[in-house]
Every structure is written in C-alpha cells, then in structure tokens.
Design a protein around this motif. Structure first.
Motif, PDB file in Angstrom:
ATOM      1  N   MET A   1       0.912  -1.237   0.018  1.00  0.00           N
ATOM      2  CA  MET A   1      -0.007  -0.081   0.031  1.00  0.00           C
ATOM      3  C   MET A   1       0.946   1.345  -0.072  1.00  0.00           C
ATOM      4  O   MET A   1       1.882   1.418   0.847  1.00  0.00           O
ATOM      5  N   THR A   2       0.853   2.147  -1.054  1.00  0.00           N
ATOM      6  CA  THR A   2       1.482   3.224  -1.100  1.00  0.00           C
ATOM      7  C   THR A   2       0.715   4.622  -0.552  1.00  0.00           C
ATOM      8  O   THR A   2      -0.373   4.479  -0.142  1.00  0.00           O
ATOM      9  N   ASN A   3       1.429   5.486  -0.430  1.00  0.00           N
ATOM     10  CA  ASN A   3       1.067   6.709  -0.026  1.00  0.00           C
ATOM     11  C   ASN A   3       0.275   7.587  -1.127  1.00  0.00           C
ATOM     12  O   ASN A   3      -0.340   8.808  -0.840  1.00  0.00           O
ATOM     13  N   SER A   4       0.300   7.021  -2.248  1.00  0.00           N
ATOM     14  CA  SER A   4      -0.448   7.688  -3.390  1.00  0.00           C
ATOM     15  C   SER A   4      -2.070   7.770  -3.230  1.00  0.00           C
ATOM     16  O   SER A   4      -2.728   8.390  -3.940  1.00  0.00           O
ATOM     17  N   ARG A   5      -2.561   6.909  -2.358  1.00  0.00           N
ATOM     18  CA  ARG A   5      -3.929   6.762  -2.054  1.00  0.00           C
ATOM     19  C   ARG A   5      -4.299   7.987  -1.221  1.00  0.00           C
ATOM     20  O   ARG A   5      -4.685   7.849  -0.055  1.00  0.00           O
TER      21      ARG A   5
ATOM     22  N   TYR B   1     -19.712   7.902  -1.715  1.00  0.00           N
ATOM     23  CA  TYR B   1     -18.280   7.704  -1.861  1.00  0.00           C
ATOM     24  C   TYR B   1     -18.090   6.894  -3.261  1.00  0.00           C
ATOM     25  O   TYR B   1     -18.433   5.696  -3.185  1.00  0.00           O
ATOM     26  N   GLU B   2     -17.659   7.647  -4.355  1.00  0.00           N
ATOM     27  CA  GLU B   2     -17.573   6.959  -5.532  1.00  0.00           C
ATOM     28  C   GLU B   2     -16.099   7.325  -6.134  1.00  0.00           C
ATOM     29  O   GLU B   2     -15.662   8.565  -6.541  1.00  0.00           O
ATOM     30  N   LYS B   3     -15.324   6.203  -6.664  1.00  0.00           N
ATOM     31  CA  LYS B   3     -14.120   6.602  -7.007  1.00  0.00           C
ATOM     32  C   LYS B   3     -13.712   6.114  -8.560  1.00  0.00           C
ATOM     33  O   LYS B   3     -14.255   4.999  -8.872  1.00  0.00           O
ATOM     34  N   GLY B   4     -13.340   7.042  -9.511  1.00  0.00           N
ATOM     35  CA  GLY B   4     -13.180   6.656 -10.837  1.00  0.00           C
ATOM     36  C   GLY B   4     -11.537   6.863 -11.258  1.00  0.00           C
ATOM     37  O   GLY B   4     -10.846   7.733 -10.311  1.00  0.00           O
ATOM     38  N   LEU B   5     -11.190   6.147 -12.015  1.00  0.00           N
ATOM     39  CA  LEU B   5      -9.701   6.377 -12.521  1.00  0.00           C
ATOM     40  C   LEU B   5      -9.349   6.841 -14.006  1.00  0.00           C
ATOM     41  O   LEU B   5     -10.416   6.413 -14.853  1.00  0.00           O
ATOM     42  N   LEU B   6      -8.699   7.786 -13.992  1.00  0.00           N
ATOM     43  CA  LEU B   6      -8.309   8.499 -15.460  1.00  0.00           C
ATOM     44  C   LEU B   6      -6.876   8.490 -15.734  1.00  0.00           C
ATOM     45  O   LEU B   6      -6.381   8.578 -14.964  1.00  0.00           O
TER      46      LEU B   6
ATOM     47  N   GLN C   1      -9.511  15.408  -7.091  1.00  0.00           N
ATOM     48  CA  GLN C   1      -8.716  14.777  -7.893  1.00  0.00           C
ATOM     49  C   GLN C   1      -7.267  14.624  -7.353  1.00  0.00           C
ATOM     50  O   GLN C   1      -6.695  15.465  -7.226  1.00  0.00           O
ATOM     51  N   ASN C   2      -6.701  13.391  -7.261  1.00  0.00           N
ATOM     52  CA  ASN C   2      -5.183  13.087  -6.934  1.00  0.00           C
ATOM     53  C   ASN C   2      -4.850  11.912  -7.879  1.00  0.00           C
ATOM     54  O   ASN C   2      -5.265  11.179  -8.240  1.00  0.00           O
ATOM     55  N   PRO C   3      -3.384  12.115  -7.954  1.00  0.00           N
ATOM     56  CA  PRO C   3      -2.469  10.746  -8.489  1.00  0.00           C
ATOM     57  C   PRO C   3      -2.768   9.643  -7.679  1.00  0.00           C
ATOM     58  O   PRO C   3      -2.992   9.542  -6.557  1.00  0.00           O
ATOM     59  N   GLU C   4      -3.159   8.647  -8.492  1.00  0.00           N
ATOM     60  CA  GLU C   4      -3.238   7.259  -7.908  1.00  0.00           C
ATOM     61  C   GLU C   4      -2.358   6.067  -8.988  1.00  0.00           C
ATOM     62  O   GLU C   4      -3.141   5.829  -9.589  1.00  0.00           O
ATOM     63  N   SER C   5      -1.145   6.066  -8.705  1.00  0.00           N
ATOM     64  CA  SER C   5      -0.587   5.100  -9.551  1.00  0.00           C
ATOM     65  C   SER C   5      -1.272   3.604  -9.818  1.00  0.00           C
ATOM     66  O   SER C   5      -1.589   3.078  -8.689  1.00  0.00           O
ATOM     67  N   LEU C   6      -1.165   3.080 -10.706  1.00  0.00           N
ATOM     68  CA  LEU C   6      -1.462   1.817 -11.164  1.00  0.00           C
ATOM     69  C   LEU C   6      -0.632   1.057 -11.471  1.00  0.00           C
ATOM     70  O   LEU C   6      -0.696  -0.027 -12.013  1.00  0.00           O
ATOM     71  N   LYS C   7       0.722   1.348 -11.110  1.00  0.00           N
ATOM     72  CA  LYS C   7       1.951   0.694 -11.080  1.00  0.00           C
ATOM     73  C   LYS C   7       1.756  -0.898 -10.530  1.00  0.00           C
ATOM     74  O   LYS C   7       1.477  -0.812  -9.516  1.00  0.00           O
ATOM     75  N   LEU C   8       2.040  -1.988 -11.271  1.00  0.00           N
ATOM     76  CA  LEU C   8       1.947  -3.212 -10.615  1.00  0.00           C
ATOM     77  C   LEU C   8       3.186  -3.626  -9.765  1.00  0.00           C
ATOM     78  O   LEU C   8       4.342  -3.073 -10.255  1.00  0.00           O
ATOM     79  N   HIS C   9       2.841  -4.119  -8.866  1.00  0.00           N
ATOM     80  CA  HIS C   9       4.021  -4.545  -7.691  1.00  0.00           C
ATOM     81  C   HIS C   9       4.175  -6.210  -7.893  1.00  0.00           C
ATOM     82  O   HIS C   9       3.304  -6.590  -7.266  1.00  0.00           O
ATOM     83  N   PRO C  10       4.933  -6.560  -8.459  1.00  0.00           N
ATOM     84  CA  PRO C  10       5.030  -8.128  -8.578  1.00  0.00           C
ATOM     85  C   PRO C  10       5.326  -8.906  -7.352  1.00  0.00           C
ATOM     86  O   PRO C  10       4.924 -10.038  -7.242  1.00  0.00           O
ATOM     87  N   GLN C  11       5.586  -8.375  -6.108  1.00  0.00           N
ATOM     88  CA  GLN C  11       5.535  -9.142  -5.031  1.00  0.00           C
ATOM     89  C   GLN C  11       4.243  -9.135  -4.477  1.00  0.00           C
ATOM     90  O   GLN C  11       4.089 -10.027  -3.411  1.00  0.00           O
TER      91      GLN C  11
ATOM     92  N   GLU D   1       1.792   5.485 -14.387  1.00  0.00           N
ATOM     93  CA  GLU D   1       2.201   6.284 -13.721  1.00  0.00           C
ATOM     94  C   GLU D   1       1.317   7.873 -13.506  1.00  0.00           C
ATOM     95  O   GLU D   1       1.507   8.702 -12.638  1.00  0.00           O
ATOM     96  N   THR D   2       0.537   8.159 -14.617  1.00  0.00           N
ATOM     97  CA  THR D   2      -0.072   9.249 -14.723  1.00  0.00           C
ATOM     98  C   THR D   2      -1.681   9.186 -14.279  1.00  0.00           C
ATOM     99  O   THR D   2      -2.574   9.895 -14.824  1.00  0.00           O
ATOM    100  N   THR D   3      -2.049   7.929 -13.581  1.00  0.00           N
ATOM    101  CA  THR D   3      -3.499   7.768 -13.317  1.00  0.00           C
ATOM    102  C   THR D   3      -3.746   8.723 -12.272  1.00  0.00           C
ATOM    103  O   THR D   3      -2.997   8.886 -11.342  1.00  0.00           O
ATOM    104  N   MET D   4      -5.026   9.369 -12.604  1.00  0.00           N
ATOM    105  CA  MET D   4      -5.627  10.126 -11.554  1.00  0.00           C
ATOM    106  C   MET D   4      -6.808   9.484 -10.959  1.00  0.00           C
ATOM    107  O   MET D   4      -7.594   8.847 -11.763  1.00  0.00           O
TER     108      MET D   4
END
Length: 172
Positions: free
Chosen positions: A3-7, A59-64, A153-163, A69-72
């Motif tokens: 879990m990253t601080n990007s949330r 509360y409803e969240k969408g991703l753009l 609106q905030n950045p929220e990375s969708l980078k995959l973490h293999p671990q 790396e540039t997901t909002m």
C-alpha cells in the motif's frame, strides 16, 4: 500487501476528514459517516443528532489516465447537511431550514477550498470546485436541508508490484 501513500483520497481518509471538519466547526453540531445504519442509530438514539448535522452519503472513485504512472483518482463525495428541529407541517420553516443548510454547505465548501490551497494538506490541489452540486432535500424521518456533491482529484498510481502476486515474477 503493498500500500503506497499515493492513495491520498481514500474512503477512510475522507471519512476522517469530514468528521474533523464537523468537530472543528462552530456551525455544525453533529456528524454521521457513510453508514446509513450509523445515521439511523444516531437519529433514533435518546439524544438524537444535534441540529444542524452533516452526513456523508456517497463515495465513488473513478480512475483517469493513459499510463499507470499518470493515473488520476477522481472521487465523488456526497454529503448532506440537515436541520432536524423543524415541524413536519411547517412548510415555511422547512424552506428556511433548507436555505440555512445551503449556507452551511457554502461554509463547508469554503473550508474544502481552503484546505486544497494548503501545500501541507492531503487535499492540496485536489478540490474540483467547478463540479460541486447542491440540491435541496427533505426527508421527514431525517430532516430538511441540502445534498452536496464534491469532487477531489489526486494521482493514484496503477503500477503493478510483482511481490503482491504469486503468478508474476517481474515486470519488464
């Protein structure tokens, strides 16, 4: 679990933020979070919810974005401000209560804007003021007031973490 601080604008954080807003307010007297059960229990308790009160209802969240790396994350939060000290047969008092709650909603939105301009705040540059909507609402069992929808609106990375996955060894 990675879990990253990007949330920055998560469900729990938004709930805690609005609870703090009510606690810090000199205008709002009560708070009920997202749970309709919490609202019902507080409304039906011996002391009830003091008027006026704020209740989170959506509360409803969408991703753009086009890359991980540039997901909002765009979060739509609905809150209501109610007066529950108005007689059900006094229509003029109900209209006045709705008008008062609309003014309180403006105060809350002003606070959102203020916090979104603070570089140290998790909502920095996140409040999308132009998408705010305020509508009158009357619910005899709850009260009279307004429902408000605000967006963050905030950045929220969708980078995959293999671990995090048994089936993925690495990402190229």
């Amino acid at each position: 679990m990675n879990m990253t601080n990007s949330r920055l604008n998560s469900y729990q954080r938004i709930h805690q933020y609005f609870a703090h807003i009510v606690q810090d307010s000199r205008l709002l007297q009560g708070y009920a979070g997202f749970s309709s059960t919490e609202l019902r229990q507080k409304t039906n308790s011996l002391t009830g919810l003091p008027s006026p009160f704020l209740h989170l209802w959506k509360y409803e969240k969408g991703l753009l974005g086009t890359s991980p790396e540039t997901t909002m994350a765009v979060v739509n939060v609905g809150y209501a401000i109610f007066r529950n000290d108005v007689a059900v047969d006094d229509f003029e008092a109900q209209y006045a209560a709705i008008d008062q709650c609309e003014q309180l909603a403006h105060h809350v939105c002003s606070r959102l804007r203020y916090d979104a301009n603070n570089p140290q705040h998790f909502l920095f540059n996140a409040f999308l003021k132009d998408r705010t909507r305020i509508e009158p609402v009357s619910m005899q069992e709850v009260g009279y007031g307004v429902e408000v929808q605000v967006y963050f609106q905030n950045p929220e990375s969708l980078k995959l973490h293999p671990q995090d996955w048994h089936s993925i060894d690495r990402v190229c």
